[in-house]
Motif scaffolding. Structure first.
Motif: not given
Length: 339
Positions: A6-20
């Motif tokens: 799948q292509p990468l789509r940034l949802e809020v969970d993705d943003l939180l993982e980036m912060q993590r």
């Protein structure tokens, strides 16, 4: 990370993982800094404090099966790619439970489980490895890509230019990412590089080049690298991405004459643009993530890093005889059938 297909789509969970992951890099290196000062970690330690946005923003554009190579400042790269902290910390402590069984240490981490092919203290030496990995993808017909990190000092190494030339000729799926933190040890990039933007050199190799001026913005970095990854997967060949960032610590821990080459106001300016603090504000103001959730995330990462330190300190050092293991592969010769 998303599913491989799948292509990468940034949802809020993705943003939180980036912060993590940015917090992981920060707290991991802060722990390394503490133990290096105490003499519990042997050798040099080059920290990514301040560069978390470019590390995580770039790595988060990759799939789990993509490859990545780093440089001497590379604790953060495998963390950005999703590597567990315990074996990484154990490696830095030189323990047998480390990702390289304690033989690599701070400057030679590798974790093949997440596609981290390794890094090296020899400036620019991982560049041809990343190029070779991209060549493998080309030959095998996969759509994997290779991401290669190097610094502004490494930008002037001949091996980078040889690699970019071949990658362009063969249209290899590789992204050359320059972490321009403005200094090669203590030498300002402006005194050692003939162009204002290293990405301008891309035109000489017929590849796209882009400079991310705000390398403290994790999403700006991600957008640039994601575009380069998409270009590579589609068969378009390599790209050169330059990210302008800053390291908060010295070139390495314990460096003599530390700080005398950097103006105080310059250092203070970059500290005021802390990528983790800024992205916390983005999550709160633009995505309605409450402070309690963000505090809990930071607490979880702190506990994770504490556990990694405990794992490393409780692990055993390798026996001296183990230094001779894993040096060569064992060749197995199958006898030809007899008549």
């Amino acid at each position: 990370m998303t599913d491989v297909a799948q292509p990468l789509r940034l949802e809020v969970d993705d943003l939180l993982e980036m912060q993590r992951r940015m917090i992981r890099v920060r707290l991991f290196d802060e722990a390394v800094k503490r133990f290096a000062k105490r003499g519990e970690i042997a050798g040099s330690a080059h920290l990514s404090l301040g560069q978390e946005a470019e590390v995580v923003g770039a790595c988060y554009a990759l799939r789990d099966d993509d490859w990545m190579t780093g440089n001497h400042r590379s604790h953060g790269h495998p963390i950005g790619k999703g590597s567990p902290l315990g074996p990484l910390m154990a490696e830095i402590f030189g323990k047998r439970t480390g990702v390289c069984k304690g033989k690599g240490g701070s400057m030679h981490l590798a974790d093949f489980r997440v596609g981290s092919l390794g890094e090296s203290g020899v400036v620019g030496s991982a560049v041809p490895i990343a190029t070779g990995a991209a060549f493998t993808a080309k030959v095998l017909g996969t759509d994997q890509v290779s991401l290669c990190f190097f610094g502004d000092g490494g930008a002037n190494q001949g091996v980078l230019h040889e690699s970019m030339n071949l990658a362009s000729i063969w249209k290899l799926p590789v992204i050359y990412l320059c972490e321009n933190n403005h200094y090669a040890v203590t030498t300002p990039a402006s005194e050692a590089t003939s162009v204002a933007n290293i990405a301008d050199r891309a035109v000489a190799y017929s590849m796209p080049g882009v400079t991310v001026e705000d390398g403290q913005d994790v999403l700006a970095v991600h957008r640039a690298v994601d575009d380069a990854v998409e270009h590579a997967r589609a068969g378009g060949g390599p790209s050169l991405v330059e990210v302008k960032t800053y390291r908060y610590s010295e070139h390495s821990e314990g460096l003599r004459h530390a700080g005398v080459y950097r103006p105080d106001d310059e250092h203070a300016y970059w500290l005021s643009r802390d990528p983790i603090v800024r992205f916390r504000g983005v999550l709160s103001q633009e995505h309605d993530v409450d402070g309690e959730t963000l505090d809990a995330l930071e607490a979880e990462v702190k506990a994770e890093v504490d556990e990694a330190v405990k794992f490393a300190r409780d692990s055993e050092f390798p026996e001296p005889a183990e230094a001779y293991e894993d040096l060569y592969s064992t060749r197995v010769v199958t006898p030809a059938p007899t008549a």
